[in-house]
Design an enzyme around this catalytic site. Structure first.
Site, PDB file in Angstrom:
ATOM      1  N   SER A 198     -16.368 -15.764 -15.582  1.00 37.27           N
ATOM      2  CA  SER A 198     -15.121 -16.083 -15.441  1.00 37.27           C
ATOM      3  C   SER A 198     -14.990 -15.894 -14.265  1.00 37.27           C
ATOM      4  O   SER A 198     -13.696 -16.691 -14.527  1.00 37.27           O
ATOM      5  CB  SER A 198     -15.114 -14.924 -16.421  1.00 37.27           C
ATOM      6  OG  SER A 198     -15.097 -14.043 -15.049  1.00 37.27           O
TER       7      SER A 198
ATOM      8  N   LYS B  66     -12.738  -9.616 -11.323  1.00 40.07           N
ATOM      9  CA  LYS B  66     -12.081 -10.102 -12.268  1.00 40.07           C
ATOM     10  C   LYS B  66     -10.732  -9.899 -10.113  1.00 40.07           C
ATOM     11  O   LYS B  66     -10.551  -9.261  -9.877  1.00 40.07           O
ATOM     12  CB  LYS B  66     -11.208  -9.257 -13.244  1.00 40.07           C
ATOM     13  CG  LYS B  66     -12.206  -8.606 -14.372  1.00 40.07           C
ATOM     14  CD  LYS B  66     -12.051 -10.968 -14.934  1.00 40.07           C
ATOM     15  CE  LYS B  66     -13.087 -11.197 -16.100  1.00 40.07           C
ATOM     16  NZ  LYS B  66     -14.544 -10.812 -15.935  1.00 40.07           N
TER      17      LYS B  66
END
Length: 233
Positions: free
Chosen positions: A153, A191
């Site tokens: 991701s 993230k």
């Protein structure tokens, strides 16, 4: 009184420091003693420290000091009639002195605390499973640790599955920082952090994944990305 493995490891470290000026790596020690994992080396080194034979030097990778040798140790062979200990060493072509200096002075050994999800969060950070030498140029003041990346991701930020990320331990981060976030005290993920009003967004760097929004009490910042290490097989 040392066990056979403790004695062999101590003499191996002693001879390597005498030859090169730097202690051997954990991989070299594991190979030399024919052990299945580096956890056995950790246990042997701890036992030698507790008995006053070895000392670890703080904030330096591969930095072990032999404080004393067993009374029965000789230059030729260990007592008891066993063969002299001859470690298996692979010779490289790089000059010995610069490499020894780099390993001793310009890197710091950090804990690898497990895997971190760069995808859907998987689990909270684990306990130390290994250690890794990291260049001091990636680090600064404060406590740091290493995590292995699992998932894709964050690929548009140049972070790929199997990479190792170097994390500075902190609970503060600015908008746009890539952080280790603990979600609902259960799952850890890597993230980009965005604060939007009273909410916290954990933003991927891959269009295949969605940004997830949480309340301020649902996300705890555990560290901030400061470096990345990629191994090529």
């Amino acid at each position: 009184m040392l066990t056979r493995k403790q004695h062999e490891l101590l003499m191996f470290i002693h001879e390597r420091i005498k030859e090169t000026g730097v202690s051997p790596s954990f991989d070299e020690m594991k190979e030399a003693l024919d052990l299945a994992s580096k956890s056995g080396i950790h246990r042997l080194i701890t036992a030698l420290e507790e008995r006053g034979f070895l000392r670890r030097l703080a904030h330096r990778a591969r930095a072990l000091e032999v404080v004393r040798l067993p009374d029965q140790a000789t230059a030729s062979a260990p007592a008891g009639g066993r063969k002299a200990f001859h470690p298996r060493v692979i010779e490289g072509s790089a000059p010995a002195a610069p490499v020894a200096s780099l390993l001793a002075n310009d890197v710091r050994e950090l804990s690898i605390l497990g895997k971190i999800a760069a995808g859907t969060p998987i689990e909270a950070i684990q306990h130390e499973r290994d250690r890794m030498p990291v260049p001091e140029s990636l680090l600064g003041a404060g406590d740091h640790f290493v995590l292995e990346v699992q998932g894709d991701s964050m690929i548009e930020a140049g972070i790929f599955d199997g990479d190792y990320v170097v994390i500075k331990r902190t609970d503060n981060a600015n908008n746009g920082d890539i952080v280790v976030a603990l979600v609902m005290q259960e799952e850890a993920t890597l993230k980009r952090l965005r604060r939007k009003g009273g909410a916290i967004a954990l933003e991927p760097a891959n269009k295949a994944y969605e940004t997830r929004i949480y309340g301020p009490d649902q996300v705890e910042v555990q560290g901030k990305l400061v470096g990345l290490i990629r191994r090529y097989q």
